[in-house]
Motif scaffolding. Structure first.
Motif, PDB file in Angstrom:
ATOM      1  N   LEU A 274     -18.794  33.044   6.990  1.00 33.48           N
ATOM      2  CA  LEU A 274     -18.274  34.350   6.600  1.00 33.48           C
ATOM      3  C   LEU A 274     -18.621  35.357   7.673  1.00 33.48           C
ATOM      4  O   LEU A 274     -19.760  35.401   8.149  1.00 33.48           O
ATOM      5  CB  LEU A 274     -18.911  34.799   5.288  1.00 33.48           C
ATOM      6  N   LEU A 276     -19.074  39.249   8.304  1.00 32.97           N
ATOM      7  CA  LEU A 276     -19.203  40.500   7.553  1.00 32.97           C
ATOM      8  C   LEU A 276     -19.117  41.685   8.501  1.00 32.97           C
ATOM      9  O   LEU A 276     -19.610  41.617   9.618  1.00 32.97           O
ATOM     10  CB  LEU A 276     -20.567  40.587   6.857  1.00 32.97           C
ATOM     11  N   THR A 283     -16.740  41.179   3.603  1.00 30.38           N
ATOM     12  CA  THR A 283     -16.243  40.048   4.390  1.00 30.38           C
ATOM     13  C   THR A 283     -14.946  40.437   5.081  1.00 30.38           C
ATOM     14  O   THR A 283     -14.007  40.872   4.419  1.00 30.38           O
ATOM     15  CB  THR A 283     -15.901  38.861   3.464  1.00 30.38           C
ATOM     16  N   VAL A 286     -13.118  34.643   7.361  1.00 34.97           N
ATOM     17  CA  VAL A 286     -13.686  33.420   6.796  1.00 34.97           C
ATOM     18  C   VAL A 286     -13.204  32.241   7.624  1.00 34.97           C
ATOM     19  O   VAL A 286     -12.023  32.155   7.934  1.00 34.97           O
ATOM     20  CB  VAL A 286     -13.213  33.215   5.343  1.00 34.97           C
TER      21      VAL A 286
END
Length: 1240
Positions: A274, A276, A283, A286
């Protein structure tokens, strides 16, 4: 005297084997270019370019769990030289800081007795390079001075800390990964512990938290496929503790900041990565693995490009590069930025994973980021190199992968027409930058598409699992000195025999000899040996015995006992006689066999009533010499008879020499069978003496048992000394000449093995017990040295042998084989005393002066007019030994590198960049990257502005084709920085999931001047939200702001009041609304928000105003309490204040950097040589000349001195005093050089 010498002095060394599970995280690849890896309690230092182990550090008593190289982010000179410094932490909580070249410990640190969880050197302040931050379980972080070992501060936290990560852009931010979530610390400082407990953030697992399954609000349209996938993996980062089920699933493996862009962090889970955005705690990207894919175990983010190296559970390394967000067909703006996507661009082969073989860790070269090393649990190290090769993509267009392009520049400057380059120098010279929205893609005409692939360029393998059987080849004598190789045969548990050459420590041959565990090895010549193995016993207690004769040069091996060996009692031992004529094979419950090795025939199988043998040894005495004399005489007589008297005199000498030749060639020729003896003891301790001659075997005297001894376990015999060892730990020394015996109880239990050292008259004895080993001197009958498990080592000894007259070799149960001095102290060796098979490029191995000379030599090349890689061709007065070492370093450079360094097209800036890369000098690399970029862009701008007047000299926008990578953050050009920030806000907007996020987005948009978009977001606030009224009013305010005088002044007054009353952010927003961003920046700076002010200046102000703000920031960075002058210099470079930079470098005594930088400025015409600047220029050149003089590079010194005005002339005279003044050619050359430059 022997005319040639053979290096028989073996270095003490450790051959390592499989890793312990605790070593899993103990590996690091330093800026110095070497890999450190923990193996049990030792640390290997590996050179990845030549894939050889060049040092093994031994001092830890427990398994090593963490290793970290110190960073090279400081200016190097004689007082802070290039040195190899490594910190390692072990499972007992001890940290050792090593000087790797000498193999000694700088200091040892101990706080608690639990395994160290994480270690990191602080690299981001100019004050000290010795600070080491460590996590001591369960919950302490401690800051140490790694040079003296003193504790600076210690802080505890509420949860168990697993690891930490520093924000690469801001040294006061760090994140701790704890057992429950993440703790963000924003006030980290080396001078005092963090004041607060940090901001705790809980991660709800991406799978389990119920928030993902909540029904969509009715008003929202049904989500599309992409949206669905997105909602599924939205991670909730919450400030309240999640429910119990969510906590159990918190299996976050790793957290780290992205070094390629500010305020981004990655979290690694087995099935997804993930990304961030920390400003939003949301998020934004991904990387997920599909169902059938192999889970992740580790990920390393790159700095030079937004790319991730991922390691999977099957040992496969993949490289994922961030997809460009600027799409060519932006027909559907919704689709264009959904999230950050990392595309798989390359992957290497997996390994075969078994119970004992699994991939542990991968490390990436921090300098070039295009090499990876994989550590495997069986001790293998696989070195992968990323290669770029140009070619059109073969993938189908529907896969949506945009092509990667290679950059057009080399070492930060556009390529000359016929300039040599190294395509795979580093990651950023292989692939271009990730494009962002609003950026025009470069014209594809002058760019090559590239494909990336991994190549395996090196492999190191360790020893297999213990147990081991060791045997050193016969010792060195005057006869075999010409072809002697110190070979050690190691029998292993899987039936193979490894032969190591102990001079280099490299595997010489691996022979698969047996089908079961090798029990023992005996050499029968310098190039052949016998080894035996026994299979597991059947229910009758019988086994299959294998006795093999192996010839090393050919690798031929045959069963020595022919068909024998099935279903018989196991072989206990084999013993070869001193002349290598006979072999005794001892069985457990069966009489011994006597073989003739030369013919391979069985001489005698003893009768059934033969006593059971407990220990046996051949006597060193034999009658070979007397036999030879007899035979020689007989042959000479024959020769004399056949030759008539007339020609006798002339022929005699030649015949005799022929005979002697023949004699020496077949030392144990078939004709002679010398008599040899062996002794053995039976179960009662009675000693038998047996003589063997030819094929006759005679029984000799018997000596009754000694009452003080228990059952005899082993015998050793050398010269007139015979030593017996028993199962109770008694040693009995017999002096056969004086007929005396002397018993000594050692109280150490069963004597497993005793061996005499090789060499005439060397009466040292090595004794092995179950719990260690000892060396005895049999002349004095006293112990010389001892090692015992638990007392001075933590491993059990499995086998022993002598490898030279003063070194022993020990196999231990930690899977290592150690060559030690007789004192048996585990010792690291000096790296510079070693004989490496391949030369290693590592300037850090040189003396401090040598390394700096080498650097100056590589940088100074262009001045001599010719290009040479031979240091003997320059006027360099230094000890020949040091000269030789420097030359060795130069020779070890690759041919590509040499040709580039000798290329006359290589500009000064490119050379500085290339050399800083070669040296792995972090601070140099950063300085020259930024300097070369802005020197070129300002020079370009100056050429353009010469036609249109001088007014725009402050900051100009170079072509978008060429901008600094975003990993330099606020040092980038404003236009590019603005685009990047807009792109980022756009992404945040797509990803927002709560009112909180929306509010942050709106604030950001207001600061960026995107008022319309901000109003839309403000109007989204729902009516039941407490700030509904406030937001609606704000929206009205934003839309109706006019530039009429009174409203401006009112808003300004309100804003200043807000700021005065602690609402800094809101006040700054209002000021930005009325285009008073410059005032806003000033307020931010007054309140200490320096980074925020720099950010705002970059995105909102015109070049002139922004430059003022950043100059103030630079002054702040120079202040003694902040002490970040190196960062200030980079800021000033990005503003084009080159004269100021030159002054600062000179005042900081960075003389070589100052002189070369000023030289480059003059070359590019961004600094004029006039009255004011001449003073600085001359001072800088003079100091550089002095520096070169202290290094001994006279020509270079003279050259810079000749350009340093009157003071320089004085230095020239000093340089050449007593040599008839200054050489004319130097001065003449110089005038031409300077002339050329001024015309440029």
């Amino acid at each position: 005297m022997i005319p040639y010498t053979v290096n028989i002095k073996l270095a003490a060394r450790t051959l390592t084997g499989t890793l312990n599970l605790q070593n899993k995280t103990a590996v690091d690849w330093g800026w110095q270019g070497l890999i450190a890896q923990g193996c049990h309690s030792s640390i290997l230092i590996i050179d990845p370019k030549t894939s050889q182990t060049i040092q093994v550090l031994e001092k830890h008593k427990a398994n090593v769990v963490k290793v970290k190289w110190s960073r090279e982010n400081y200016y190097h000179n004689l007082s802070s030289p290039y040195c190899l410094r490594l910190a390692s932490g072990d499972a007992s909580g001890k940290i050792i800081v090593w000087d790797v070249v000498s193999g000694t410990a700088h200091c040892e640190i101990q706080e608690h007795s639990k395994p160290i969880q994480d270690l990191e050197w602080l690299w981001n302040q100019d004050a000290s390079r010795d600070l080491l931050l460590a996590v001591h379980p369960p919950n302490y972080i401690v800051l140490w001075n790694g040079d003296t070992g003193t504790k600076l501060w210690k802080k505890s936290y509420a949860e168990n800390i697993l690891s930490f990560s520093f924000d690469p852009f801001d040294p006061s931010n760090m994140a701790l990964l704890t057992s429950e979530g993440i703790v963000f610390i924003t006030d980290f400082s080396p001078s005092k512990p963090p004041g607060s407990a940090g901001k705790k953030v809980y991660i709800a697992s991406p799978h389990a938290s119920p928030a993902h399954t909540k029904p969509a609000p009715a008003a929202a349209p049904a989500p599309t496929g992409a949206k669905k996938a997105l909602n599924k993996v939205k991670v909730l980062i919450t400030n309240e503790k999640p429910t119990a089920e969510a906590v159990t699933l918190n299996d976050c493996l790793q957290l780290s900041y992205l070094p390629s862009k500010r305020n981004h962090m990655l979290l690694l889970y087995p099935r997804e990565i993930l990304i961030l955005d920390l400003e939003l705690s949301q998020t934004v990207g991904v990387v997920a693995i599909e169902r059938s894919g192999v889970p992740f175990t580790q990920v390393i983010p790159c700095t030079q490009r937004d790319a991730l190296y991922c390691l999977h559970e099957n040992g496969c390394i993949t490289l994922r590069v961030c997809r460009s967000t600027s799409t060519e067909d932006a027909s559907d703006p919704e689709q264009s930025v959904q999230e950050l996507v990392y595309d798989l661009r390359s992957q290497c082969d997996a390994i075969r994973v078994t119970k004992t073989v699994r991939p542990y860790r991968m490390v990436i070269c921090p300098v070039n980021e295009n090499n990876a090393a994989l550590m495997v649990s069986d001790g293998r190290v696989m070195l992968w190199e990323l290669k770029a090769h140009s070619g059109k993509t073969t993938v189908n267009p529907s896969s949506g992968l945009s092509p990667l392009y290679s950059p057009v520049a080399f070492c930060g400057a556009p390529l000359g027409p016929n300039q040599k380059r190294i395509q795979d120098l580093s990651l950023n010279s292989m692939i271009g930058q990730t494009l962002i929205a609003g950026e025009t893609p470069p014209p594809s005409s002058n760019q090559h598409e590239v494909q990336l692939k991994f190549l395996l360029t090196g492999l190191l393998s360790g020893l297999p699992l213990p147990p081991f059987a060791l045997r050193m080849c016969p010792p060195l004598t005057t006869k075999n000195i010409s072809h002697y190789q110190p070979l050690l045969a190691v029998g292993t548990s899987n039936g193979s025999v490894l032969v190591y050459n102990l001079t280099s420590g490299l595997l010489h041959k691996e022979l698969s000899v047996h089908s079961c565990e090798v029990r023992g090895i005996e050499w029968v010549s310098l190039t052949s040996f016998l080894s035996f193995a026994t299979s597991a016993p059947n229910n009758m207690g019988l086994v299959r015995n294998e006795l093999q004769h192996v010839d090393l040069p050919t690798g031929r091996c045959f069963a020595f006992r022919g068909e024998r060996g099935n279903d018989e009692p196991p072989i206990e031992m084999i013993k070869v006689s001193h002349l290598k004529q006979y072999l005794v094979v001892v069985f457990r419950d069966k009489p011994l066999e006597l073989w003739d090795i030369r013919t391979g025939t069985l001489l005698r199988e003893m009768a059934k009533n033969f006593p059971t043998v407990t220990a046996l040894e051949w006597s060193p005495s034999h009658n070979l010499k007397s036999l030879k004399k007899k035979q020689m005489a007989a042959r000479e007589a024959m020769a004399r008879q056949t030759v008539s008297d007339a020609e006798q005199s002339s022929v005699e000498s030649s015949v005799i020499s022929l005979l002697q030749d023949a004699e020496s060639k077949s030392e144990t020729s078939q004709a002679i069978s010398a008599r040899e003896h062996f002794v053995f003891t039976d179960t009662d301790g009675q000693v038998y003496h047996i003589t063997v001659e030819g094929n006759t075997v005679k029984d000799g005297a018997r000596i009754p048992p000694d009452g003080s001894m228990g059952s005899i376990a082993c015998i050793a015999w050398k010269g007139d000394t015979l030593v017996l060892g028993d199962v109770d730990g008694n040693l009995n020394f017999w002096d056969l000449k004086a007929r005396l015996s002397r018993g000594i109880p050692t109280h150490r239990g069963w004597v497993k093995k005793i061996r005499f050292a090789p060499g005439k008259g060397n009466q040292k004895l090595l004794v092995m017990y179950t719990d260690g080993a000892e060396v005895w001197d049999t002349k004095e009958v006293q112990m010389v040295s001892s090692m015992r498990i638990g007392r001075n080592v933590n491993y059990r000894i499995l086998d022993i042998d002598w490898c030279t007259s003063d070194k022993v070799v020990l196999a231990s149960d930690d899977g290592c084989i150690r060559v030690l001095e007789m004192a048996m102290k585990s010792a690291s060796y000096r790296m510079d005393e070693q004989d490496l098979t391949d030369p290693v490029w590592c300037p850090y191995l040189l003396l401090p002066r040598g390394a700096l000379t080498l650097k100056a030599f590589l940088l100074l090349q262009p001045w001599s007019g010719t290009f040479t890689m031979d240091i003997t061709q320059v006027d360099y007065n230094e000890k020949n030994e040091i000269k030789g070492l420097i030359q060795e370093q130069l020779n070890s450079l690759s041919n590509d590198m040499k040709s580039v360094l000798q290329d006359p097209e290589l500009s000064l800036l490119q050379r500085c960049l290339l050399v800083s890369r070669l040296f792995g000098d972090e601070s140099d690399l950063l300085f020259w990257t930024v300097a070369s970029h802005y020197l070129q862009s300002f020079a370009q701008a100056r050429l353009l502005s010469l036609s249109s007047g001088e007014n725009q000299n402050e900051e100009t926008q170079p072509s978008p084709q060429n901008h600094l990578d975003i990993c330099h953050d606020v040092l980038c050009e404003s236009s590019y920085f603005q685009k990047f920030q807009l792109d980022r806000v756009h992404l945040q907007e797509v990803k927002r999931s709560s009112y909180d996020h929306t509010k942050k987005c709106a604030d950001q948009l207001l600061l960026l001047g995107q008022t319309d978009r901000a109003v839309q977001l403000l109007l989204e606030t729902s009516a039941d939200n407490p700030s509904y009224y406030c937001d609606s009013l704000k929206a009205c305010l934003v839309t109706t702001i006019t530039s009429s005088g009174p409203s401006q002044s009112t808003i300004k007054l309100v804003a200043t009041n807000m700021i005065a009353n602690g609402k800094l952010a809101e006040g700054v927003q209002l000021l930005c609304l009325i285009d008073k961003a410059a005032d806003a920046c000033r307020y931010l700076q007054t309140y200490g928000e320096w980074n925020r002010a720099a950010w705002l200046a970059k995105v909102r102000l015109n070049p002139c105003e922004s430059s003022d703000v950043l100059k103030r920031w630079a002054e702040h960075l120079c202040s003694p309490q902040v002490n970040q002058k190196s960062k200030a210099i980079l800021v000033l470079l990005s503003l084009g204040c080159f004269y100021r930079v030159g002054e600062m470098l000179h005042s900081m005594r960075q003389f070589d950097r100052a002189a070369l930088f000023i030289e480059a400025c003059l070359k590019y015409g961004v600094m004029e040589a006039n009255e004011t600047s001449n003073k600085l220029i001359e001072a800088a050149f003079l100091d550089y000349a002095r520096l070169l003089r202290t290094l001994g590079l006279r020509e270079g010194a003279a050259l810079w001195a000749s350009r340093a005005g009157t003071a320089g002339e004085a230095l020239m005279e000093e340089l050449f005093q007593g040599e008839g003044g200054v050489p004319d050619n130097l001065l003449a050359d110089e005038e031409v050089e300077v002339g050329l430059e001024s015309t440029e």
